[in-house]
Motif scaffolding. Sequence first.
Motif, PDB file in Angstrom:
ATOM      1  N   TYR A  18      -0.446 -20.240   2.890  1.00  0.00           N
ATOM      2  CA  TYR A  18       0.779 -20.124   2.099  1.00  0.00           C
ATOM      3  C   TYR A  18       1.789 -21.187   2.511  1.00  0.00           C
ATOM      4  CZ  TYR A  18      -0.385 -15.760  -0.312  1.00  0.00           C
ATOM      5  OH  TYR A  18      -0.954 -14.816  -1.132  1.00  0.00           O
ATOM      6  N   GLN A  29       8.078 -20.801   1.494  1.00  0.00           N
ATOM      7  CA  GLN A  29       6.931 -19.900   1.611  1.00  0.00           C
ATOM      8  C   GLN A  29       7.248 -18.554   0.966  1.00  0.00           C
ATOM      9  OE1 GLN A  29       5.142 -19.824   5.466  1.00  0.00           O
ATOM     10  NE2 GLN A  29       3.984 -17.973   5.041  1.00  0.00           N
ATOM     11  N   SER A  33       5.102 -16.873  -2.018  1.00  0.00           N
ATOM     12  CA  SER A  33       4.553 -15.529  -1.835  1.00  0.00           C
ATOM     13  C   SER A  33       4.979 -14.610  -2.973  1.00  0.00           C
ATOM     14  CB  SER A  33       5.009 -14.936  -0.497  1.00  0.00           C
ATOM     15  OG  SER A  33       4.464 -15.650   0.566  1.00  0.00           O
ATOM     16  N   ARG A  50      -4.463 -12.164   3.681  1.00  0.00           N
ATOM     17  CA  ARG A  50      -3.895 -12.989   4.757  1.00  0.00           C
ATOM     18  C   ARG A  50      -4.527 -12.569   6.066  1.00  0.00           C
ATOM     19  NH1 ARG A  50       2.536 -13.976   3.873  1.00  0.00           N
ATOM     20  NH2 ARG A  50       2.373 -14.900   1.816  1.00  0.00           N
TER      21      ARG A  50
END
Length: 113
Positions: A18, A29, A33, A50
């Motif tokens: 990411y 980020q 996300s 993740r």
Amino acid sequence: MELRQLRHFLAVMDHRSYGRAATAVNLTQQALSHSILTLERELQVKLFERGPFGAEPTPAGGLFERRARLICAESDFASAEMSSYRGGGEGHARVGVSQNFATRLAPQALEQP
């Protein structure tokens, strides 16, 4: 589903991170996300897991990748086609030639109107 979300998704697919994907698409980020989360909610599937080694695509993410790439490519082709239609067909062309042609014939050929 928005084209920018697909591009964000593909950036994460390409970078498997990411953080690196966010840098590549000039987002924070957190914003990246959020974009992926919104896409996952709309599709009702989880696209990435993740982990300690980055973002790994889920089976759904792997399946979705092909379609996302096709959609983005078609969008790019449509934009290029319309740019050409408007007369904005400026760009770069790369031509592969032999050394003999490049040194002897290409300069003459490029000078021709």
